[in-house]
Design an enzyme around this catalytic site. Sequence first.
Site, short mmCIF file in Angstrom:
data_model
loop_
_atom_site.label_atom_id
_atom_site.label_comp_id
_atom_site.label_asym_id
_atom_site.label_seq_id
_atom_site.Cartn_x
_atom_site.Cartn_y
_atom_site.Cartn_z
N LYS A 54 0.84 -1.20 0.00
CA LYS A 54 0.00 0.00 0.00
C LYS A 54 0.88 1.25 0.00
O LYS A 54 0.61 2.21 -0.73
CB LYS A 54 -0.92 -0.01 1.23
CG LYS A 54 -2.03 -1.05 1.15
CD LYS A 54 -2.82 -1.17 2.45
CE LYS A 54 -3.86 -2.27 2.35
NZ LYS A 54 -4.65 -2.46 3.58
N GLN A 98 -3.96 -1.22 9.89
CA GLN A 98 -4.06 -2.54 9.28
C GLN A 98 -4.68 -3.54 10.26
O GLN A 98 -4.30 -3.59 11.43
CB GLN A 98 -2.66 -3.00 8.83
CG GLN A 98 -2.65 -4.28 8.01
CD GLN A 98 -3.37 -4.16 6.66
OE1 GLN A 98 -3.42 -3.09 6.06
NE2 GLN A 98 -3.95 -5.25 6.20
N ASP A 121 -10.38 3.65 4.95
CA ASP A 121 -10.78 2.23 4.87
C ASP A 121 -12.30 2.07 4.94
O ASP A 121 -12.81 0.98 4.67
CB ASP A 121 -10.15 1.45 6.04
CG ASP A 121 -8.92 0.67 5.62
OD1 ASP A 121 -8.88 0.22 4.47
OD2 ASP A 121 -8.03 0.51 6.47
#
Length: 291
Positions: A54, A98, A121
Amino acid sequence: MTARIIDGAAVAQQVRAEVAEAVKARVSAGKVVPGLAAVLVGENPASQVYVRNKRKACEEVGIASFGYELPASASQEEVEALVSQLNADPKVHGILVQLPLPAGLDEQRVLNAIRIEKDVDGFHPMNLGRLAQKGRDPLFVPCTPAGCMVMLEKELPSLEGVNAVVLGRSNIVGMPVALLLVRANATVTICHSRTKNLPDVVRSADVLVAAVGREEMVRGSWVKPGAVVIDVGINRVEDASKPKGYRLVGDVAFDEVKEIAGAITPVPGGVGPMTIAMLLKNTLRAAELAD
Ligand code: GUN
């Protein structure tokens, strides 16, 4: 007939090129460079790979990437203090924590702490709640589900009245992708570990999204001829013939299903690259929201 292969890597490349162009235009116009903060807690090897990929993708399109690593022993307060610091940092437009977090940390409290304007997200309950409501729109849609929809819409521009089956009900993929399919006017069935006659239910699907994390679970005999199959699974299978000692397979038995389906995403090279592309798009949007 063999299924069309939906090339996620190629679609993702298009999205990345669009984001790179938009970032360049912003910078030329004197606007601030979009920034993403990626927070990794602990040493989960798969998470380390995802975060590295990412951050690299950000740099390739001109988005600033800020990495934060905390040990698995970090306390709830330390993780939340970092999120608060990033919430207040004007160079950071998107915050990605994450998942999964190491055992002992309360994921829900951490996600709640992210400002919704920086929730690239789309996991904040406010964004997910808006996704579930008619007439409301989230600021951000979760990246993997959004990527699934982009690939699906390439195959089926209208999902109206289509029978869609989602295998899996996770907060990250199954549930939000089901909500997106409902918003696209599909008729949606969500399957999970307690579903009865699973192969029969899956066989009713014109569109199948498999997101259970069980290697090659969906067999050729489960799939309706001509169905569009989106395979979200990324499972490591031991394979001594590979340099890393493992290979990646999806939740779908690709070799069998490609003979039955109308179109299918491969693993790797399907949903995975799309997840990252949608994260870049969300981070650009977060910067635009902050202008
Ligand atoms: N873990 C698995 N998928 C994701 C994702 O899209 N975002 C984050 N933050 N964690 C994940």
